[in-house]
Design an enzyme around this catalytic site. Structure first.
Site, PDB file in Angstrom:
ATOM      1  N   LYS A  79      12.966  28.058 -12.338  1.00 22.00           N
ATOM      2  CA  LYS A  79      12.957  26.800 -11.586  1.00 22.00           C
ATOM      3  C   LYS A  79      14.221  26.036 -11.924  1.00 22.00           C
ATOM      4  O   LYS A  79      14.714  26.093 -13.050  1.00 22.00           O
ATOM      5  CB  LYS A  79      11.743  25.963 -12.009  1.00 22.00           C
ATOM      6  CG  LYS A  79      11.389  24.878 -11.030  1.00 22.00           C
ATOM      7  CD  LYS A  79      10.488  25.412  -9.945  1.00 22.00           C
ATOM      8  CE  LYS A  79      10.139  24.357  -8.928  1.00 22.00           C
ATOM      9  NZ  LYS A  79       9.234  24.871  -7.898  1.00 22.00           N
ATOM     10  N   GLY A 183      -0.440  12.996  -0.904  1.00 22.83           N
ATOM     11  CA  GLY A 183       0.930  13.426  -0.643  1.00 22.83           C
ATOM     12  C   GLY A 183       1.051  13.975   0.766  1.00 22.83           C
ATOM     13  O   GLY A 183       0.425  14.986   1.112  1.00 22.83           O
ATOM     14  N   GLY A 185       3.934  14.942   2.458  1.00 18.47           N
ATOM     15  CA  GLY A 185       5.283  15.450   2.659  1.00 18.47           C
ATOM     16  C   GLY A 185       5.253  16.725   3.491  1.00 18.47           C
ATOM     17  O   GLY A 185       4.397  16.902   4.361  1.00 18.47           O
ATOM     18  N   HIS A 186       6.189  17.629   3.192  1.00 11.68           N
ATOM     19  CA  HIS A 186       6.307  18.862   3.971  1.00 11.68           C
ATOM     20  C   HIS A 186       4.986  19.628   4.027  1.00 11.68           C
ATOM     21  O   HIS A 186       4.549  20.057   5.080  1.00 11.68           O
ATOM     22  CB  HIS A 186       7.366  19.772   3.341  1.00 11.68           C
ATOM     23  CG  HIS A 186       8.758  19.264   3.536  1.00 11.68           C
ATOM     24  ND1 HIS A 186       9.418  18.512   2.595  1.00 11.68           N
ATOM     25  CD2 HIS A 186       9.605  19.401   4.561  1.00 11.68           C
ATOM     26  CE1 HIS A 186      10.621  18.211   3.047  1.00 11.68           C
ATOM     27  NE2 HIS A 186      10.770  18.735   4.238  1.00 11.68           N
ATOM     28  N   VAL A 187       4.357  19.810   2.863  1.00 12.71           N
ATOM     29  CA  VAL A 187       3.126  20.608   2.834  1.00 12.71           C
ATOM     30  C   VAL A 187       1.922  19.769   3.255  1.00 12.71           C
ATOM     31  O   VAL A 187       1.106  20.195   4.083  1.00 12.71           O
ATOM     32  CB  VAL A 187       2.871  21.198   1.429  1.00 12.71           C
ATOM     33  CG1 VAL A 187       1.604  22.039   1.432  1.00 12.71           C
ATOM     34  CG2 VAL A 187       4.056  22.024   0.960  1.00 12.71           C
TER      35      VAL A 187
HETATM   36  P1  NAI Z   1       7.587  16.586  -0.415  1.00 11.73           P
HETATM   37  O1  NAI Z   1       8.646  15.993  -1.293  1.00 11.73           O
HETATM   38  O2  NAI Z   1       7.920  16.944   0.986  1.00 11.73           O
HETATM   39  O3  NAI Z   1       6.312  15.616  -0.379  1.00 11.73           O
HETATM   40  C1  NAI Z   1       5.721  15.052  -1.503  1.00 11.73           C
HETATM   41  C2  NAI Z   1       5.005  13.787  -1.016  1.00 11.73           C
HETATM   42  O4  NAI Z   1       4.212  13.286  -2.100  1.00 11.73           O
HETATM   43  C3  NAI Z   1       5.953  12.659  -0.602  1.00 11.73           C
HETATM   44  O5  NAI Z   1       5.571  12.166   0.653  1.00 11.73           O
HETATM   45  C4  NAI Z   1       5.777  11.613  -1.716  1.00 11.73           C
HETATM   46  O6  NAI Z   1       5.956  10.282  -1.259  1.00 11.73           O
HETATM   47  C5  NAI Z   1       4.349  11.864  -2.128  1.00 11.73           C
HETATM   48  N1  NAI Z   1       3.995  11.396  -3.466  1.00 11.73           N
HETATM   49  C6  NAI Z   1       4.678  11.529  -4.614  1.00 11.73           C
HETATM   50  N2  NAI Z   1       3.995  10.988  -5.648  1.00 11.73           N
HETATM   51  C7  NAI Z   1       2.833  10.524  -5.124  1.00 11.73           C
HETATM   52  C8  NAI Z   1       1.690   9.858  -5.671  1.00 11.73           C
HETATM   53  N3  NAI Z   1       1.605   9.544  -6.966  1.00 11.73           N
HETATM   54  N4  NAI Z   1       0.677   9.529  -4.843  1.00 11.73           N
HETATM   55  C9  NAI Z   1       0.741   9.807  -3.515  1.00 11.73           C
HETATM   56  N5  NAI Z   1       1.806  10.433  -2.934  1.00 11.73           N
HETATM   57  C10 NAI Z   1       2.828  10.781  -3.733  1.00 11.73           C
HETATM   58  O7  NAI Z   1       7.038  17.854  -1.235  1.00 11.73           O
HETATM   59  P2  NAI Z   1       6.320  19.160  -0.649  1.00 11.73           P
HETATM   60  O8  NAI Z   1       7.333  20.178  -0.374  1.00 11.73           O
HETATM   61  O9  NAI Z   1       5.342  18.774   0.392  1.00 11.73           O
HETATM   62  O10 NAI Z   1       5.522  19.652  -1.952  1.00 11.73           O
HETATM   63  C11 NAI Z   1       4.318  19.009  -2.380  1.00 11.73           C
HETATM   64  C12 NAI Z   1       3.830  19.658  -3.677  1.00 11.73           C
HETATM   65  O11 NAI Z   1       3.567  21.046  -3.436  1.00 11.73           O
HETATM   66  C13 NAI Z   1       4.822  19.622  -4.851  1.00 11.73           C
HETATM   67  O12 NAI Z   1       4.120  19.500  -6.069  1.00 11.73           O
HETATM   68  C14 NAI Z   1       5.495  20.980  -4.777  1.00 11.73           C
HETATM   69  O13 NAI Z   1       6.005  21.406  -6.026  1.00 11.73           O
HETATM   70  C15 NAI Z   1       4.331  21.844  -4.353  1.00 11.73           C
HETATM   71  N6  NAI Z   1       4.735  23.062  -3.677  1.00 11.73           N
HETATM   72  C16 NAI Z   1       5.488  23.003  -2.541  1.00 11.73           C
HETATM   73  C17 NAI Z   1       5.861  24.170  -1.905  1.00 11.73           C
HETATM   74  C18 NAI Z   1       6.616  24.159  -0.608  1.00 11.73           C
HETATM   75  O14 NAI Z   1       6.653  25.214   0.063  1.00 11.73           O
HETATM   76  N7  NAI Z   1       7.204  23.050  -0.210  1.00 11.73           N
HETATM   77  C19 NAI Z   1       5.499  25.494  -2.465  1.00 11.73           C
HETATM   78  C20 NAI Z   1       4.613  25.427  -3.608  1.00 11.73           C
HETATM   79  C21 NAI Z   1       4.293  24.244  -4.203  1.00 11.73           C
END
Ligand code: NAI
Length: 355
Positions: A79, A183, A185-187
């Protein structure tokens, strides 16, 4: 560029890179290359300190070793965390130069580490990384090949697993099931779309009020404050934000019967997994159910097709249910069993088959 190796007995190697010209700092942690090059995304996050960034990289890279092993991928675990300079949020900040500098770091590792997107990074960032190294995936998809944003695959794997877990634990489908998504975000947002399509009722939260408003508008989701979600009555809790959300305190407060989400390192420590099991909460190990993204990344890096990605992602819930059966039979918490199985694949050469 300055590159320093940090001493860390738990890991094969940990590097600290600094690019003085752009102010870019990065930690790249390589936990294991026993199964192949260390694969894992690049996180861009404003850490309170560099020590915190190192701790995050160490935990995340170990999780990647286990995730890749259980997914049956020919990849080890690594990572990168990128610590941006303070001017990162200024409109004239040269983000492309920062990612090119990171690409040069990755190139220095000569294929020992393969990067891709994670929290805070996107396909366009990876395109800048690719200007400097070929050891990067998550690039725009080319016809007939795997590639592109990994997050829809992550969301699909989580969705299918969540559905299987609800069928097992609540003996129902998702129609009317209340799912709390933390959360958006993307996922998280893609997961909401899939859940909404299956008739689930959504309760959501995000630190960004605009994302909450969007989920309310698109899916009729109920919005709650970030610290209120865990104790809200719901059937399923889907953590899709940052790690460490399940502490002893929150595990005691949780109302859900299933925890299944995308966030990495959801358990603050492994005792929390035991506590959840004792409370009758089915915890779907994060690195098992969120493997869709790295499956896509691996297929892109290895030149495989989207059909192979689909087949592997569709197999995730089956793997989860095999683990559920075994955990019930052995009276063991899911997280302990998953860790043990992953370690036996990596360090004892066992097959990735769960049965
Ligand atoms: P992202 O950065 O697109 O979205 C994360 C979201 O969580 C943001 O909207 C942010 O404002 C929100 N957030 C952060 N702290 C928060 C809290 N305390 N309470 C409420 N909302 C909060 O990230 P993404 O790509 O959607 O990833 C989400 C999670 O999934 C991460 O932990 C990442 O490591 C994990 N992940 C993502 C993968 C992917 O393909 N993008 C693959 C495997 C795991």
């Amino acid at each position: 560029m300055v590159c320093m190796q940090l001493n860390q007995a738990s890991h094969e190697a940990v590097y600290r890179f600094v690019d003085e010209a752009t102010g870019t700092r990065a930690i790249v942690a390589i936990h294991s290359t026993a199964l192949g090059p260390a694969g894992g995304g690049c996180r861009l996050w404003s850490y309170a300190s560099e020590e915190e960034a190192v701790r995050d990289a160490l935990r995340l890279s170990e999780g990647m070793t286990y995730k890749n092993a259980l997914a049956g991928l020919p990849l080890g675990g690594g990572k990168a965390v990128l610590i941006p300079p303070p001017e990162v949020s200024r409109p004239d900040f040269d983000r492309a130069a920062m990612f090119r500098a990171f690409g040069r770091f990755v190139e220095r590792l000569d294929g020992g580490y393969v990067t891709a997107e994670d929290v805070g990074t996107s396909v366009s960032d990876m395109l800048h990384v690719a200007e400097e190294t070929r050891h990067v995936a998550g690039l725009p998809q080319r016809a007939g090949s795997a590639g592109g944003d990994p997050s829809p695959w992550t969301a699909l794997g989580v969705f299918l697993s969540l559905k299987a877990a609800v069928r097992h634990r609540c003996d129902s489908d998702l129609q009317g099931t209340v799912v709390g998504v933390q959360g958006l975000g993307h996922v998280g947002l893609t997961l909401c779309r899939l859940l909404d399509g299956a008739g689930a009722r959504l309760v959501v939260t995000d630190l960004d009020p605009e994302r909450c408003a969007r989920a309310a508008e698109l899916f009729g989701a109920t919005v709650v404050a970030p610290d209120a979600l865990i104790a809200t009555p719901m059937d399923v809790f889907a953590p899709c934000a940052m790690g460490g959300v399940l502490t002893e305190e929150s595990a005691r407060a949780i109302q859900a019967r299933v925890v299944c989400g995308a966030a990495n390192n959801q358990l603050a420590d492994s005792r929390v997994g035991r506590l959840l099991a004792e409370r009758g909460v089915l915890y779907a190990p994060d690195y098992l159910v969120n493997a869709g993204g790295i499956i896509n990344v691996a297929a892109e890096y290895l030149g495989e097709t989207p059909a192979s990605v689909e087949a592997r992602v569709n197999a995730i819930p089956q793997r989860l249910m095999q683990l559920v059966q075994r955990a019930a039979g052995d009276s063991r918490p899911m997280n302990e069993l998953a860790d043990e199985m992953a370690r036996s694949i990596v360090f004892e050469g066992r097959s990735a088959q769960v049965a």
